[in-house]
Design an enzyme around this catalytic site. Structure first.
Site, PDB file in Angstrom:
ATOM      1  N   CYS A 337       0.794  -1.230   0.000  1.00  0.00           N
ATOM      2  CA  CYS A 337       0.000   0.000   0.000  1.00  0.00           C
ATOM      3  C   CYS A 337       0.829   1.284   0.000  1.00  0.00           C
ATOM      4  CB  CYS A 337      -0.988   0.024   1.152  1.00  0.00           C
ATOM      5  SG  CYS A 337      -1.272  -1.527   1.968  1.00  0.00           S
ATOM      6  N   ARG A 366       6.857 -10.917   6.058  1.00  0.00           N
ATOM      7  CA  ARG A 366       6.467 -10.663   7.441  1.00  0.00           C
ATOM      8  C   ARG A 366       7.060 -11.755   8.310  1.00  0.00           C
ATOM      9  NH1 ARG A 366       0.130  -9.267   6.144  1.00  0.00           N
ATOM     10  NH2 ARG A 366       0.618  -7.657   4.604  1.00  0.00           N
ATOM     11  N   GLN A 384       0.907 -11.170  -2.646  1.00  0.00           N
ATOM     12  CA  GLN A 384      -0.503 -10.795  -2.595  1.00  0.00           C
ATOM     13  C   GLN A 384      -0.994 -10.452  -3.997  1.00  0.00           C
ATOM     14  OE1 GLN A 384       0.032  -7.460   0.137  1.00  0.00           O
ATOM     15  NE2 GLN A 384      -1.165  -8.571   1.648  1.00  0.00           N
ATOM     16  N   ASP A 386      -2.624  -8.039  -4.968  1.00  0.00           N
ATOM     17  CA  ASP A 386      -3.013  -6.797  -4.323  1.00  0.00           C
ATOM     18  C   ASP A 386      -3.517  -5.777  -5.337  1.00  0.00           C
ATOM     19  OD1 ASP A 386      -3.334  -5.354  -2.068  1.00  0.00           O
ATOM     20  OD2 ASP A 386      -1.208  -5.035  -1.663  1.00  0.00           O
ATOM     21  N   HIS A 388      -5.037  -1.440  -5.090  1.00  0.00           N
ATOM     22  CA  HIS A 388      -5.558  -0.315  -4.322  1.00  0.00           C
ATOM     23  C   HIS A 388      -6.380   0.558  -5.229  1.00  0.00           C
ATOM     24  CE1 HIS A 388      -2.213  -1.818  -1.892  1.00  0.00           C
ATOM     25  NE2 HIS A 388      -3.090  -1.621  -0.934  1.00  0.00           N
ATOM     26  N   LYS A 472     -14.876  -3.067   6.447  1.00  0.00           N
ATOM     27  CA  LYS A 472     -14.409  -3.993   5.418  1.00  0.00           C
ATOM     28  C   LYS A 472     -15.405  -5.117   5.171  1.00  0.00           C
ATOM     29  CE  LYS A 472     -11.859  -6.924   8.622  1.00  0.00           C
ATOM     30  NZ  LYS A 472     -10.740  -7.801   8.837  1.00  0.00           N
ATOM     31  N   HIS A 518      -8.356  -1.234  -0.217  1.00  0.00           N
ATOM     32  CA  HIS A 518      -7.430  -2.349  -0.450  1.00  0.00           C
ATOM     33  C   HIS A 518      -8.281  -3.555  -0.825  1.00  0.00           C
ATOM     34  CE1 HIS A 518      -4.453  -0.422   2.463  1.00  0.00           C
ATOM     35  NE2 HIS A 518      -5.593   0.052   2.912  1.00  0.00           N
TER      36      HIS A 518
HETATM   37 ZN   LIG Z   1      -3.166  -2.459   0.910  1.00  0.00          ZN
END
Ligand SMILES: [Zn+2]
Ligand SMILES: [Zn+2]
Length: 642
Positions: A337, A366, A384, A386, A388, A472, A518
């Site tokens: 992000c 992580r 991910q 991912d 945005h 969310k 996200h």
């Molecule tokens: Zn994110």
């Protein structure tokens, strides 16, 4: 009289001091026989506990999660009772219900204990259960509680009582066994009809390595023998489907201690499968108006000071990367992000440019403790899917609907049919802990709920479960074994746009903050592939599977023809191989079955002469002879994502 409101909204009057059991009886005897406990004004109570004032009451049976956990926690008491009867002098730690079943931490003193003893304990538990011992609740003063366990000589209970507030301590007794417990419990032990003690492990008292290691006995129990049988079958099936086992057999991925724990290595077949997942989603995202971006694996300390992640980097996480430059620090990217916020900021944006949708298959790192690592589901480096979305507040609902479409398309293509949406909202009692304006929260929460409703999603709303930075929607998926997984998240964020000072110029020519969303339909490729392997037992959808067919020549004589068939079939959507080993055809078929290859094309004299192939399907058997063109169109039809 008191007023009792039931979940359907109906209100009934009862004598003051009535119990959930009596309420159930007034509805039907059958119901009363199945009531394990009750939620009274949202708190789980014993079914036998008197209700003294107006209340809303939900009767709990085995079909309710809270009913099950009360059942399992009560089974932990039964386990302790059996242990005390069999091994006098045993000391007891804690005995909670867990997601499936229960455990009790116990101190056997000098006595040797092994899993060979479990059967004897199960039998004792069943014997005690049959006598239908009632769980009897009693309030005790702190000093009486301390006296009781001092006399009994159980230092663990004394340690627990020390932290409890006088006036709030209760004992529960069933049969000859008394435990310190706040409850609740099922009415009596007779509800417990089937028990399996599943495992024995060591556990430090209060999780503290400097204190004594106790013996943790795990178990599971059921109100019917048949449910235990089914449970044990599911466990067996889950073992067969374990993605770590299948991942090895199907040569999809591996781990190497030398590379590092929790860092998966994707093998060629696994990589091909993963790439297909990536291009499948990329195509769908391109259609949905996403732009693909790429960002580096590390980021400057300043990036994470701005994003707020820097504060969270502690000693228990990956440490900064230093450079020869004094004071310069980089961090492994824990999420994509912040990088994407900087891409958004790379040029001025107008309200007409929004939504901006930036997608990246971004690899993040992580730190997880080594004990927490598990196959592909808990790793230290993962990718991910991912993206945005940066949009105006009035676009949130439309964006949610589009993401829901995308997630459902993914689920459909991969055979996940049983799912619900979990919508997490603010705690209305505690609004100050959330960032972002009241107006935007109301707008976004309504947008999510409406988007889910308009898309016909089965939805549960969890009040108070929102992150501090926004509401969310999570997709909870049930796999073929009925296990729940969280896959796919859509998360509103009012925090990062603020921290990164993201802006767009509105139609009023003023600067405004965009809303950031996200979203990740797979979650991560690693975890998703793990869940998918276990869901389909390694029998991937045909479009995704590494090899769709194998050609099996009956003997060397037919190899040339076999290779010709392979050449004419292989193209960008169809892929297969040929088994040229000097093995009997029966052996080749068996090996192909083990590898879960969807189609086998058997080639012998007749097939070669007629220009045909003889087709067998995995798990289904003989499909007869067909021309190569016929087989090709059969495959092409089956790999279409409908
Ligand atoms: Zn994110
Ligand atoms: Zn208890």
């Amino acid at each position: 009289m008191i007023k009792i409101t039931l979940p359907d909204g109906s209100v009934r009057e009862y004598e003051k001091g009535t119990t959930a059991h009596q309420i159930a009886l007034s509805i039907s005897e059958g119901l009363a026989r199945n009531v394990l406990a009750a939620e009274v004004n949202g708190e789980v109570w014993d079914a036998s506990r008197p209700i003294e004032s107006d209340a809303s009451v939900k009767l709990l049976t085995w079909n309710d999660d809270n009913g099950k956990s009360t059942f399992w926690h009560s089974s932990a008491h039964l386990l302790a009772e059996a242990l005390e009867a069999l091994y006098p002098g045993t000391k007891f730690g804690i005995g909670p219900a867990i997601e499936t079943g229960f455990y009790y931490d116990v101190d056997f003193g000098d006595r040797d204990f092994s899993s060979d003893d479990l059967k004897k304990i199960e039998d004792k538990m069943l014997e005690l259960a049959k006598t239908k011992e009632v769980f009897d609740r009693k309030a005790v003063s702190k000093s009486d509680a301390l006296t009781y366990f001092t006399e009994k000589g159980d230092e663990y209970k004394l340690d627990l009582i020390k932290d409890l507030e006088d006036g709030k301590i209760t004992f529960y007794t069933q049969g000859n066994f008394t435990d310190l417990c706040r409850g609740p419990h099922i009415p009596h032990t007779g509800f417990i009809k089937a028990i399996k003690l599943t495992n024995v492990a060591g556990a430090y008292w209060r999780g503290d390595e400097s204190r004594k290691q106790l013996t943790r006995i795990y178990g599971v129990s059921f109100p019917k023998q048949s449910e235990l049988t089914e449970y044990l079958q599911r466990i067996e099936e889950a073992k067969k489907r374990d993605h770590r086992k299948l991942g090895k057999e199907l040569e999809l991925f591996t781990f190497s201690e030398k590379v590092g724990l929790g860092l998966p290595l994707w093998l060629p077949k696994g990589t091909a499968l993963r790439e297909r997942l990536v291009s499948f989603l990329q195509k769908a995202q391109q259609k949905a108006g996403y732009d693909q971006v790429i960002t580096p694996h590390i980021g400057h300390k300043n990036l994470y000071i701005t994003s707020g992640h820097y504060d969270k980097y502690g000693a228990d996480s990956f440490q900064p990367i230093k450079t020869p430059q004094e004071g310069e620090e980089f961090f492994l990217k824990p999420m994509n992000c912040p990088h994407h916020c900087e891409i958004y900021k790379s040029k001025p944006r107008s309200y007409k440019d929004l939504p901006v949708r930036l997608a990246e298959f971004g690899t993040v790192y992580r730190y997880e403790q080594s004990g927490e690592l598990h196959g592909l589901t808990r790793v230290r480096g993962f990718t991910q899917d991912d993206a945005h979305l940066f949009c105006r507040p009035d676009q949130v609902k439309e964006e949610f609907k589009k993401v829901i479409d995308l997630v459902l398309y993914v689920f459909k293509a991969l055979g996940f049919e049983d799912y619900i949406a979990q919508v997490s909202l603010r705690d209305p009692e505690n609004k100050s802990k959330y960032i972002g304006s009241e107006e935007n929260w109301v707008l976004a929460e309504n947008a999510i709920i409406e988007a889910a409703a308009e898309k016909g999603l089965p939805t549960v709303v969890e009040t108070g479960e929102a992150a501090f930075y926004g509401p969310k929607l999570d997709f909870m998926v049930k796999d073929a074994l009925g296990r729940k997984w969280q896959l796919g998240t859509i998360q509103v964020d009012y925090n990062l746009p603020e921290r990164f000072e993201l802006e767009y110029t509105g139609s009023d020519n003023q600067k405004h903050r965009p809303v950031m969303i996200h979203r990740a339909p797979f979650g991560s490729l690693e975890r998703f592939v793990a869940v998918l392997i276990e869901h389909c037992a390694g029998n991937f959808p045909l479009w995704l599977t590494p090899e769709q067919f194998t050609i099996l020549p009956i003997s060397e004589k037919f190899e040339e023809y076999g290779k010709k068939v392979l050449d004419s079939l292989n193209n960008s959507d169809i892929r297969g191989l040929i088994d040229l080993r000097d093995e009997k055809i029966g052996r080749k078929i068996r090996d192909a079955e083990v590898k879960k290859l969807p189609y086998m094309l058997i080639i012998g004299e007749k097939e070669m002469q007629d220009g045909m192939v003889s087709v067998r399907k995995h798990g289904e058997g003989d499909k007869g002879s067909m021309t190569i063109e016929e087989f090709k169109s059969l495959l092409l039809d089956e790999i279409k994502i409908k």
